[in-house]
Design a protein around this motif. Structure first.
Motif, PDB file in Angstrom:
ATOM      1  N   ASN A 171      60.736  -6.846  44.381  1.00 64.78           N
ATOM      2  CA  ASN A 171      61.023  -6.496  43.018  1.00 64.78           C
ATOM      3  C   ASN A 171      61.922  -5.371  42.928  1.00 64.78           C
ATOM      4  OD1 ASN A 171      59.530  -8.684  42.485  1.00 64.78           O
ATOM      5  ND2 ASN A 171      57.891  -7.616  41.948  1.00 64.78           N
ATOM      6  N   SER A 172      61.701  -4.323  43.753  1.00 60.80           N
ATOM      7  CA  SER A 172      62.326  -2.994  43.621  1.00 60.80           C
ATOM      8  C   SER A 172      63.717  -3.235  43.993  1.00 60.80           C
ATOM      9  CB  SER A 172      61.695  -1.894  44.769  1.00 60.80           C
ATOM     10  OG  SER A 172      60.464  -1.705  44.418  1.00 60.80           O
ATOM     11  N   ASP A 173      64.108  -4.224  45.032  1.00 52.11           N
ATOM     12  CA  ASP A 173      65.538  -4.300  45.396  1.00 52.11           C
ATOM     13  C   ASP A 173      66.283  -4.929  43.940  1.00 52.11           C
ATOM     14  OD1 ASP A 173      65.085  -3.486  47.681  1.00 52.11           O
ATOM     15  OD2 ASP A 173      64.976  -5.537  48.743  1.00 52.11           O
ATOM     16  N   SER A 188      67.516  -3.064  52.748  1.00 52.92           N
ATOM     17  CA  SER A 188      66.010  -2.690  52.153  1.00 52.92           C
ATOM     18  C   SER A 188      65.054  -2.956  53.200  1.00 52.92           C
ATOM     19  CB  SER A 188      65.698  -3.834  51.188  1.00 52.92           C
ATOM     20  OG  SER A 188      64.292  -3.545  50.721  1.00 52.92           O
ATOM     21  N   HIS A 223      65.402  -4.586  40.900  1.00 54.68           N
ATOM     22  CA  HIS A 223      65.677  -3.729  39.928  1.00 54.68           C
ATOM     23  C   HIS A 223      66.717  -2.873  40.280  1.00 54.68           C
ATOM     24  CE1 HIS A 223      61.044  -4.013  38.991  1.00 54.68           C
ATOM     25  NE2 HIS A 223      61.798  -4.977  38.437  1.00 54.68           N
ATOM     26  N   HIS A 259      61.320   1.368  50.915  1.00 55.16           N
ATOM     27  CA  HIS A 259      60.081   1.281  50.185  1.00 55.16           C
ATOM     28  C   HIS A 259      59.139   1.598  51.111  1.00 55.16           C
ATOM     29  CE1 HIS A 259      62.731  -0.966  47.507  1.00 55.16           C
ATOM     30  NE2 HIS A 259      63.338  -1.693  48.510  1.00 55.16           N
ATOM     31  N   LYS A 275      56.464  -6.284  46.267  1.00 61.45           N
ATOM     32  CA  LYS A 275      56.951  -5.107  45.802  1.00 61.45           C
ATOM     33  C   LYS A 275      58.261  -4.640  46.062  1.00 61.45           C
ATOM     34  CE  LYS A 275      52.258  -3.366  44.405  1.00 61.45           C
ATOM     35  NZ  LYS A 275      51.316  -2.285  44.782  1.00 61.45           N
ATOM     36  N   THR A 319      60.945  -2.170  53.822  1.00 64.86           N
ATOM     37  CA  THR A 319      59.591  -1.956  53.347  1.00 64.86           C
ATOM     38  C   THR A 319      58.473  -1.740  54.496  1.00 64.86           C
ATOM     39  OG1 THR A 319      60.148  -3.266  51.261  1.00 64.86           O
ATOM     40  CG2 THR A 319      57.897  -2.732  51.851  1.00 64.86           C
ATOM     41  N   ILE A 352      60.623   3.487  45.922  1.00 69.24           N
ATOM     42  CA  ILE A 352      61.798   3.208  46.361  1.00 69.24           C
ATOM     43  C   ILE A 352      62.752   4.734  46.260  1.00 69.24           C
ATOM     44  CG2 ILE A 352      62.782   2.854  43.863  1.00 69.24           C
ATOM     45  CD1 ILE A 352      64.914   0.966  45.067  1.00 69.24           C
ATOM     46  N   GLN A 355      54.458   2.555  39.192  1.00 67.17           N
ATOM     47  CA  GLN A 355      55.737   2.961  39.759  1.00 67.17           C
ATOM     48  C   GLN A 355      55.990   2.257  41.016  1.00 67.17           C
ATOM     49  OE1 GLN A 355      57.716   6.092  38.607  1.00 67.17           O
ATOM     50  NE2 GLN A 355      59.126   4.859  40.111  1.00 67.17           N
ATOM     51  N   LEU A 356      56.874   1.590  41.359  1.00 63.94           N
ATOM     52  CA  LEU A 356      57.264   0.963  42.554  1.00 63.94           C
ATOM     53  C   LEU A 356      58.110   2.041  43.329  1.00 63.94           C
ATOM     54  CD1 LEU A 356      58.356  -2.546  41.351  1.00 63.94           C
ATOM     55  CD2 LEU A 356      56.055  -1.742  42.205  1.00 63.94           C
TER      56      LEU A 356
END
Length: 503
Positions: A433-435, A272, A437, A77, A430, A274, A64, A61-62
């Motif tokens: 990658n979440s961005d 975004s 997705h 994040h 991470k 993080t 976000i 589970q990332l």
């Protein structure tokens, strides 16, 4: 080239005795036998390996969280980053016509290399190095998970710093991205020439990427756009632009200024961050240092058109090997993308095509891909052959249809595929990658489904892809980046022969 090699070998052969020639012949026969003989089951069993039962079934589970503030979508994040703040801004490009895309690529290359409102470009670089971990821009063509033909182009700004430097980072990121002076014609001319030289070097050193993109661009807007911004079409654009800025510099500067005004818009902007949760709150409280420089406009999406073509290209380049690409769209064959295709890729890349093209054929490597966009390709890397390579591609569907291996070997293929899904990622990656997705709509459930499909793959699933591969191979959609003499000798395979680097 091949002719020089033949001459060298002919002269060398004249120095050999009949016994030495026979010895070399016998040695080559033994080599071919060794290459064609599989390792014994006893030798293979000596290699230790993990079991599928050791693989975690659940996808990671990332973290976000998303929220909307004043038209801006904020992605948070919360991850332990040791006090580092990672910031990304994604500006929507869907309102730009595709003719602007090469300009966007150049625009990204110019940022950070021009004087700005408050700094010379060298002063700005020093300030960024002193106070941050860097500021950069790039652009990406994301694709919608549900509708893969829907391309989502984004212009990205990224930066990072320690928390105490947040205000300075935001000020410098704004200066780097929004405050460039596009009036220094000699400097812009120099940068265009440098970008052109780098692009030329990239084309020559990345023949496999050029061949793949040009081949898939026949029926894929995504790959056409990639070529327009990173490949041969981009080089041609820079070639013409070099002449244009010499004859009409004002038109070039006006275009760059207009592009900056069109690109940077709060509407559909994604920010975004993080970092640790408390640090994210502190960064957001200061975010106006960046966003106050961004206007708000109601841009309408531009309906770009795409016209497929069927030109198989032989791309003449100053190299002494070939990069042979064949592929196309598999979505019309009735197949949808599945994680099981990742296992198929692993099998073809490390077994059949590796044996036929590298071990036997002498190519340095082989690339295989089945993508979520519904495309597939095979591409040889630094390949001495051409016709033989395409003959091997044509036999791939038969190999897949009759695929056999032991349960132990098949488990190894699945485990090898899982290594690609379970790569360790840094906190920064991470967040990125979440961005991705979020932008593409690739949900946690989609990621879990992909993992489940890989882990549940059976031999029969692999065999069922024979029809898909046969369908694509029979379309004979190819491109070869290679030696002029070899391409001309096999010109019947191509619709057109073109230079990789026009004079």
């Amino acid at each position: 080239n091949d002719e020089q090699t033949r001459k060298i070998l002919t002269e060398y052969k004249k120095t050999l005795s009949p016994e030495q020639i026979n010895g070399l012949t016998e040695e080559n026969i033994r080599l071919q036998e060794w290459q064609s003989t599989p390792d014994s089951a006893e030798d293979i069993a000596k290699i230790p390996f993990i079991s599928l039962t050791d693989i975690k079934r659940e996808v990671e589970q990332l973290p976000i969280e998303s929220a909307t503030h004043d038209l801006i979508t904020l992605l948070k994040h919360p991850i332990a980053t040791n006090g580092i703040v990672y910031l990304s801004a994604y500006f929507d490009m869907n309102h730009l016509p595709d003719d602007d895309l090469p300009w966007v690529s150049l625009f990204s290359d110019l940022l950070g290399n021009l004087d700005t409102e408050h700094y010379t470009f060298s002063e700005l670089a020093n300030e960024i190095d002193i106070h941050t971990g860097g500021v950069s821009t790039e652009f990406n063509f994301y694709t919608d998970t549900i509708k893969p033909d829907n391309i989502l182009p984004k212009f990205n700004m990224r930066s990072k710093c320690i928390l105490d430097k947040t205000e300075k980072m935001l000020e410098l990121a704004a200066e780097y991205t929004f405050k460039n002076k596009f009036t220094d014609i000699p400097r812009i001319t120099q940068l265009i020439k440098e970008t052109k030289a780098r692009t030329q070097m990239m084309i020559i050193n990345a023949g496999h990427l050029i061949a793949i993109r040009r081949m898939l661009a026949q029926n894929s807007r995504l790959h056409k756009w990639q070529d327009m911004t990173q490949g041969m079409d981009y080089y041609n654009f820079l070639n013409k632009l070099e002449a244009k800025i010499a004859s009409d510099p004002q038109e070039v500067t006006d275009k760059l200024i207009a592009l900056a005004n069109a690109l940077f818009n709060k509407n559909k902007l994604i920010l975004s961050i993080t970092s640790q949760e408390d640090d994210i709150k502190q960064v957001w409280q200061k975010i106006s240092l960046l966003t106050s420089h961004i206007k708000t406009a109601d841009n309408q999406s531009f309906e770009n058109t795409f016209k497929p073509n069927t030109n198989n290209e032989g791309i003449i380049a100053p190299v002494n090997v070939q990069y042979c690409a064949q592929g196309g769209s598999f979505s019309q064959s009735g197949h949808e993308y599945s994680g099981k295709m990742m296992v198929l890729t692993n099998i073809l890349r490390n077994d059949f095509l590796m044996q036929e093209l590298r071990v036997k054929g002498g190519a340095y490597g082989i690339l295989v891909q089945f993508s979520r966009q519904g495309n597939m390709f095979f591409c040889s890397y630094r390949d001495p052959n051409l016709v033989n390579t395409f003959e091997v591609y044509g036999k791939t569907s038969e190999y897949v249809q009759n695929f056999e291996c032991t349960p132990r070997d098949f488990e190894k293929y699945i485990i090898g595929t899982m290594a690609e899904l379970d790569m360790p990622y840094s906190p920064y990656q991470k967040g990125i990658n979440s961005d991705s997705h979020f932008i593409t709509g690739f949900t946690f459930e989609d990621r879990q489904q992909l993992r489940d499909e890989v882990l549940s793959t059976k031999i029969e699933d692999i065999r069922n892809y024979a029809r898909l591969i046969d369908y694509v191979m029979k379309k004979h959609q190819i491109a070869v980046f290679g030696v002029e003499t070899t391409l001309k000798e096999n010109s019947n395979l191509f619709d057109v022969l073109i230079p990789a680097i026009p004079n």
